[in-house]
Enzyme design. Structure first.
Site, PDB file in Angstrom:
ATOM      1  N   CYS A  81      -7.857  -6.117  -4.772  1.00  0.00           N
ATOM      2  CA  CYS A  81      -6.347  -6.063  -5.013  1.00  0.00           C
ATOM      3  C   CYS A  81      -5.369  -5.973  -3.719  1.00  0.00           C
ATOM      4  CB  CYS A  81      -6.044  -5.128  -6.066  1.00  0.00           C
ATOM      5  SG  CYS A  81      -4.164  -4.618  -6.215  1.00  0.00           S
TER       6      CYS A  81
ATOM      7  N   CYS B  75      -2.847  -3.215  -3.950  1.00  0.00           N
ATOM      8  CA  CYS B  75      -3.512  -1.962  -3.667  1.00  0.00           C
ATOM      9  C   CYS B  75      -3.804  -1.682  -2.346  1.00  0.00           C
ATOM     10  CB  CYS B  75      -4.662  -1.833  -4.619  1.00  0.00           C
ATOM     11  SG  CYS B  75      -4.511  -2.232  -6.287  1.00  0.00           S
TER      12      CYS B  75
END
Length: 113
Positions: A30, A33
């Protein structure tokens, strides 16, 4: 204090045993992230009295599902064992600092009445 990794076995006890716990649900693939990780890590060093935890959603799929995480990153804040904040999406550093201040100031005992 740097961030700690939580698992299904350690999640509940960590939330219950500490006054304020922030939990970042993330995955290695991600992009947002990965962008949020250094911001979160820096905040954990600035606020050593709080618990900053991370949950890898790939490794802890059952826990992520139980927490109803449908988008990552998702940040949750717990105070005195109660969920007081939940938001999907990476926060910029000033917003994370504002959140930490708000959680510190929140009187969960009064809110429960």
């Amino acid at each position: 204090m740097s961030t700690i990794d939580l698992t299904a076995e350690t999640f509940e006890q960590t939330v219950l045993d500490n006054d304020i716990v922030l939990v970042d649900f993330w995955a290695s693939w991600c992009g947002p992230c990965r962008n949020f990780a250094p911001i979160y890590e820096q905040a954990s060093e600035t606020h050593a009295d709080l618990v900053f935890a991370s949950i890898n959603t790939e490794e802890e799929q059952a826990l992520s599902s139980a927490a109803q995480v449908t988008s990552i990153p998702t940040l949750m804040a717990f105070k005195k064992g109660q969920l007081v904040f939940r938001q999907a999406g990476a926060l910029p550093a000033p917003a994370l600092e504002e959140l930490i201040g708000a959680v510190r100031a929140l009187d969960v005992d009064a809110a429960a009445e």
